[in-house]
Design a protein around this motif. Structure first.
Motif, PDB file in Angstrom:
ATOM      1  N   LEU A  16       4.572 -12.969  47.231  1.00  0.00           N
ATOM      2  CA  LEU A  16       4.649 -11.518  47.308  1.00  0.00           C
ATOM      3  C   LEU A  16       3.244 -10.955  47.248  1.00  0.00           C
ATOM      4  CD1 LEU A  16       7.462 -12.453  45.974  1.00  0.00           C
ATOM      5  CD2 LEU A  16       7.629 -10.076  45.215  1.00  0.00           C
ATOM      6  N   ARG A  17       2.960 -10.015  48.154  1.00  0.00           N
ATOM      7  CA  ARG A  17       1.666  -9.362  48.176  1.00  0.00           C
ATOM      8  C   ARG A  17       1.864  -7.843  48.218  1.00  0.00           C
ATOM      9  NH1 ARG A  17       0.262 -12.950  46.092  1.00  0.00           N
ATOM     10  NH2 ARG A  17      -1.022 -14.711  46.720  1.00  0.00           N
ATOM     11  N   ASP A  18       1.457  -7.194  47.124  1.00  0.00           N
ATOM     12  CA  ASP A  18       1.574  -5.731  47.002  1.00  0.00           C
ATOM     13  C   ASP A  18       2.990  -5.249  47.298  1.00  0.00           C
ATOM     14  OD1 ASP A  18      -1.178  -5.363  46.348  1.00  0.00           O
ATOM     15  OD2 ASP A  18      -1.676  -5.591  48.476  1.00  0.00           O
ATOM     16  N   ALA A  19       3.977  -6.015  46.853  1.00  0.00           N
ATOM     17  CA  ALA A  19       5.378  -5.686  47.130  1.00  0.00           C
ATOM     18  C   ALA A  19       5.842  -4.538  46.240  1.00  0.00           C
ATOM     19  CB  ALA A  19       6.266  -6.904  46.916  1.00  0.00           C
ATOM     20  N   ALA A  20       6.386  -3.514  46.860  1.00  0.00           N
ATOM     21  CA  ALA A  20       6.922  -2.366  46.140  1.00  0.00           C
ATOM     22  C   ALA A  20       8.326  -2.074  46.648  1.00  0.00           C
ATOM     23  CB  ALA A  20       6.023  -1.147  46.327  1.00  0.00           C
ATOM     24  N   LYS A  21       9.162  -1.582  45.744  1.00  0.00           N
ATOM     25  CA  LYS A  21      10.519  -1.199  46.118  1.00  0.00           C
ATOM     26  C   LYS A  21      10.843   0.133  45.460  1.00  0.00           C
ATOM     27  CE  LYS A  21      14.524  -1.599  48.078  1.00  0.00           C
ATOM     28  NZ  LYS A  21      14.666  -1.628  49.551  1.00  0.00           N
ATOM     29  N   SER A  22      11.136   1.121  46.309  1.00  0.00           N
ATOM     30  CA  SER A  22      11.462   2.458  45.818  1.00  0.00           C
ATOM     31  C   SER A  22      12.847   2.853  46.303  1.00  0.00           C
ATOM     32  CB  SER A  22      10.426   3.473  46.310  1.00  0.00           C
ATOM     33  OG  SER A  22       9.129   3.141  45.857  1.00  0.00           O
ATOM     34  N   TYR A  23      13.493   3.723  45.533  1.00  0.00           N
ATOM     35  CA  TYR A  23      14.812   4.220  45.868  1.00  0.00           C
ATOM     36  C   TYR A  23      14.777   5.750  45.863  1.00  0.00           C
ATOM     37  CZ  TYR A  23      16.317  -0.559  44.933  1.00  0.00           C
ATOM     38  OH  TYR A  23      16.455  -1.920  44.961  1.00  0.00           O
ATOM     39  N   PRO A  24      15.732   6.384  46.534  1.00  0.00           N
ATOM     40  CA  PRO A  24      15.760   7.847  46.555  1.00  0.00           C
ATOM     41  C   PRO A  24      15.762   8.428  45.140  1.00  0.00           C
ATOM     42  CG  PRO A  24      17.309   6.959  48.158  1.00  0.00           C
ATOM     43  CD  PRO A  24      16.797   5.791  47.368  1.00  0.00           C
ATOM     44  N   GLY A  25      15.114   9.555  44.996  1.00  0.00           N
ATOM     45  CA  GLY A  25      15.024  10.173  43.682  1.00  0.00           C
ATOM     46  C   GLY A  25      13.771   9.803  42.924  1.00  0.00           C
ATOM     47  N   GLY A  26      12.856   9.113  43.609  1.00  0.00           N
ATOM     48  CA  GLY A  26      11.597   8.763  42.962  1.00  0.00           C
ATOM     49  C   GLY A  26      11.664   7.590  42.017  1.00  0.00           C
ATOM     50  N   VAL A  27      12.650   6.718  42.225  1.00  0.00           N
ATOM     51  CA  VAL A  27      12.776   5.527  41.379  1.00  0.00           C
ATOM     52  C   VAL A  27      11.932   4.408  41.979  1.00  0.00           C
ATOM     53  CG1 VAL A  27      14.361   3.787  40.461  1.00  0.00           C
ATOM     54  CG2 VAL A  27      15.091   6.179  40.647  1.00  0.00           C
ATOM     55  N   HIS A  28      10.991   3.896  41.209  1.00  0.00           N
ATOM     56  CA  HIS A  28      10.104   2.827  41.666  1.00  0.00           C
ATOM     57  C   HIS A  28      10.437   1.550  40.887  1.00  0.00           C
ATOM     58  CE1 HIS A  28       7.821   5.805  43.878  1.00  0.00           C
ATOM     59  NE2 HIS A  28       7.731   6.529  42.771  1.00  0.00           N
ATOM     60  N   ALA A  29      11.264   0.696  41.491  1.00  0.00           N
ATOM     61  CA  ALA A  29      11.728  -0.507  40.793  1.00  0.00           C
ATOM     62  C   ALA A  29      10.670  -1.600  40.770  1.00  0.00           C
ATOM     63  CB  ALA A  29      13.000  -1.033  41.456  1.00  0.00           C
ATOM     64  N   LEU A  30       9.858  -1.678  41.829  1.00  0.00           N
ATOM     65  CA  LEU A  30       8.723  -2.599  41.872  1.00  0.00           C
ATOM     66  C   LEU A  30       7.493  -1.814  42.280  1.00  0.00           C
ATOM     67  CD1 LEU A  30      10.082  -5.826  43.667  1.00  0.00           C
ATOM     68  CD2 LEU A  30       9.871  -5.414  41.212  1.00  0.00           C
ATOM     69  N   ARG A  31       6.361  -2.133  41.645  1.00  0.00           N
ATOM     70  CA  ARG A  31       5.133  -1.390  41.900  1.00  0.00           C
ATOM     71  C   ARG A  31       3.992  -2.367  42.214  1.00  0.00           C
ATOM     72  NH1 ARG A  31       5.427   3.835  39.097  1.00  0.00           N
ATOM     73  NH2 ARG A  31       7.396   4.011  37.961  1.00  0.00           N
ATOM     74  N   GLY A  32       3.779  -2.634  43.488  1.00  0.00           N
ATOM     75  CA  GLY A  32       2.637  -3.433  43.909  1.00  0.00           C
ATOM     76  C   GLY A  32       2.561  -4.810  43.285  1.00  0.00           C
ATOM     77  N   VAL A  33       3.661  -5.557  43.372  1.00  0.00           N
ATOM     78  CA  VAL A  33       3.742  -6.868  42.720  1.00  0.00           C
ATOM     79  C   VAL A  33       3.067  -7.939  43.569  1.00  0.00           C
ATOM     80  CG1 VAL A  33       5.326  -8.694  41.984  1.00  0.00           C
ATOM     81  CG2 VAL A  33       5.828  -6.292  41.445  1.00  0.00           C
ATOM     82  N   ASN A  34       2.254  -8.759  42.921  1.00  0.00           N
ATOM     83  CA  ASN A  34       1.643  -9.943  43.533  1.00  0.00           C
ATOM     84  C   ASN A  34       2.090 -11.173  42.759  1.00  0.00           C
ATOM     85  OD1 ASN A  34      -0.380  -8.865  45.631  1.00  0.00           O
ATOM     86  ND2 ASN A  34      -0.869  -7.649  43.821  1.00  0.00           N
ATOM     87  N   LEU A  35       2.693 -12.117  43.469  1.00  0.00           N
ATOM     88  CA  LEU A  35       3.208 -13.321  42.818  1.00  0.00           C
ATOM     89  C   LEU A  35       3.283 -14.449  43.827  1.00  0.00           C
ATOM     90  CD1 LEU A  35       4.580 -14.552  40.203  1.00  0.00           C
ATOM     91  CD2 LEU A  35       6.759 -13.994  41.318  1.00  0.00           C
ATOM     92  N   THR A  36       2.845 -15.635  43.422  1.00  0.00           N
ATOM     93  CA  THR A  36       2.984 -16.844  44.239  1.00  0.00           C
ATOM     94  C   THR A  36       3.708 -17.902  43.422  1.00  0.00           C
ATOM     95  OG1 THR A  36       0.947 -16.392  45.465  1.00  0.00           O
ATOM     96  CG2 THR A  36       1.775 -18.650  45.512  1.00  0.00           C
ATOM     97  N   VAL A  37       4.752 -18.478  43.996  1.00  0.00           N
ATOM     98  CA  VAL A  37       5.493 -19.571  43.363  1.00  0.00           C
ATOM     99  C   VAL A  37       5.290 -20.815  44.206  1.00  0.00           C
ATOM    100  CG1 VAL A  37       7.745 -20.413  42.614  1.00  0.00           C
ATOM    101  CG2 VAL A  37       7.207 -17.964  42.435  1.00  0.00           C
ATOM    102  N   ALA A  38       4.681 -21.834  43.607  1.00  0.00           N
ATOM    103  CA  ALA A  38       4.386 -23.068  44.322  1.00  0.00           C
ATOM    104  C   ALA A  38       5.563 -24.032  44.264  1.00  0.00           C
ATOM    105  CB  ALA A  38       3.145 -23.732  43.715  1.00  0.00           C
ATOM    106  N   GLU A  39       5.547 -24.977  45.174  1.00  0.00           N
ATOM    107  CA  GLU A  39       6.564 -26.024  45.213  1.00  0.00           C
ATOM    108  C   GLU A  39       6.642 -26.732  43.864  1.00  0.00           C
ATOM    109  OE1 GLU A  39       9.462 -28.032  47.474  1.00  0.00           O
ATOM    110  OE2 GLU A  39       7.951 -26.782  48.445  1.00  0.00           O
ATOM    111  N   GLY A  40       7.876 -26.868  43.340  1.00  0.00           N
ATOM    112  CA  GLY A  40       8.095 -27.642  42.127  1.00  0.00           C
ATOM    113  C   GLY A  40       7.913 -26.898  40.828  1.00  0.00           C
ATOM    114  N   GLU A  41       7.660 -25.587  40.878  1.00  0.00           N
ATOM    115  CA  GLU A  41       7.474 -24.846  39.631  1.00  0.00           C
ATOM    116  C   GLU A  41       8.808 -24.559  38.943  1.00  0.00           C
ATOM    117  OE1 GLU A  41       4.248 -22.060  38.654  1.00  0.00           O
ATOM    118  OE2 GLU A  41       4.245 -21.648  40.815  1.00  0.00           O
ATOM    119  N   LEU A  42       8.719 -24.326  37.631  1.00  0.00           N
ATOM    120  CA  LEU A  42       9.840 -23.861  36.816  1.00  0.00           C
ATOM    121  C   LEU A  42       9.321 -22.666  36.028  1.00  0.00           C
ATOM    122  CD1 LEU A  42      12.618 -24.026  35.466  1.00  0.00           C
ATOM    123  CD2 LEU A  42      11.713 -25.813  33.961  1.00  0.00           C
ATOM    124  N   LEU A  43       9.823 -21.485  36.356  1.00  0.00           N
ATOM    125  CA  LEU A  43       9.289 -20.282  35.738  1.00  0.00           C
ATOM    126  C   LEU A  43      10.387 -19.321  35.353  1.00  0.00           C
ATOM    127  CD1 LEU A  43       7.982 -17.711  38.317  1.00  0.00           C
ATOM    128  CD2 LEU A  43       8.975 -19.859  39.084  1.00  0.00           C
TER     129      LEU A  43
END
Length: 242
Positions: A16-43
């Motif tokens: 994920l690079r600068d991932a944001a998710k907004s909904y009507p009414g000004g709800v911001h569920a995700l705000r500029g998320v950066n995350l990398t999950v590599a092969e074989g991780e447990l998180l």
């Protein structure tokens, strides 16, 4: 529906690079998320109710697309795929386990697990054979002929995990996998997830339980739609489960 090969021959499982998710009414569920999950991780993706972790599950699992930013799964840019190709990506690369088991009441464990291959174009006989193999992986090969009402809560969750694994996905997303279980059954399920990770499955557990999160090698903590910490108990290479 088949997918063309991704541009990167060895991409992260999720990126994920600068991932944001907004909904009507000004709800911001995700705000500029950066995350990398590599092969074989447990998180763990951990946070209280309303922190954004459920939205994160939906975005990582391609059940929802970000409003802005980029989400890649197995090297594929989710926003660039048609609905049919997105469904193919999900069926091939992602397995889901939910707090409620979502097992068909009138079908035995083998058929419930085999249903995980319904959209993969696998013939019935092969679906059932692979379902038995998946049940064996979760220690339930002796319960294949039992329907959900004949199984304990922990056994139902293990059937649900087998169903998620039967398609051999690169990523297993487990949403509060112990939430409907007693302490002993929950411990068995978490031990199973550790074992599956040790055999090579990449696993992300979405949880509000700090105890569960602290038992995993990597913890991504959410608050108000943002990652507030991303920590490892061991180095990413050592914790990759391979």
């Amino acid at each position: 529906m088949t997918l063309p090969p991704p541009a990167d021959s060895s991409p992260p499982v999720v990126e994920l690079r600068d991932a944001a998710k907004s909904y009507p009414g000004g709800v911001h569920a995700l705000r500029g998320v950066n995350l990398t999950v590599a092969e074989g991780e447990l998180l763990a993706v951990v946070g209280p109710s309303g922190s954004g972790k459920s939205t994160m599950l939906n975005v990582m699992g391609t059940l929802d697309k970000p409003t802005t930013g980029t989400v890649k799964v197995a090297g594929y840019d989710v926003s660039a795929l048609s609905d049919s190709r997105l469904s193919a990506l999900r069926a091939r690369h992602i397995g889901f386990v939910f707090q409620q088991f979502h097992l068909a009441a009138g079908r035995d464990a083998v058929d419930n697990v085999a249903d995980g291959l319904l959209y993969a174009g696998v013939p019935l006989r092969e679906r059932r054979a692979r379902a038995r193999e998946a049940l064996a992986k979760v220690g339930l090969d002796h319960r294949g002929s039992h329907t959900p009402n004949e199984l304990s809560g922990g056994e139902k969750q293990r059937v649900a995990i087998a169903r998620a694994l039967v398609g051999e996905p690169r990523l297993l997303l487990a949403d509060e996998p112990t939430g409907a279980l007693d302490t002993a059954s929950g411990a068995i399920v978490m031990e199973l997830l550790h074992e599956l990770n040790a055999s090579g499955t990449t696993i992300c557990v979405i949880t509000h339980d700090n105890g569960i999160a602290d038992s995993l090698p990597r913890r991504v903590r959410f608050k108000d739609g943002e990652i507030v910490s991303d920590s490892y108990s061991v180095s990413p290479v050592e914790g990759a489960g391979r």
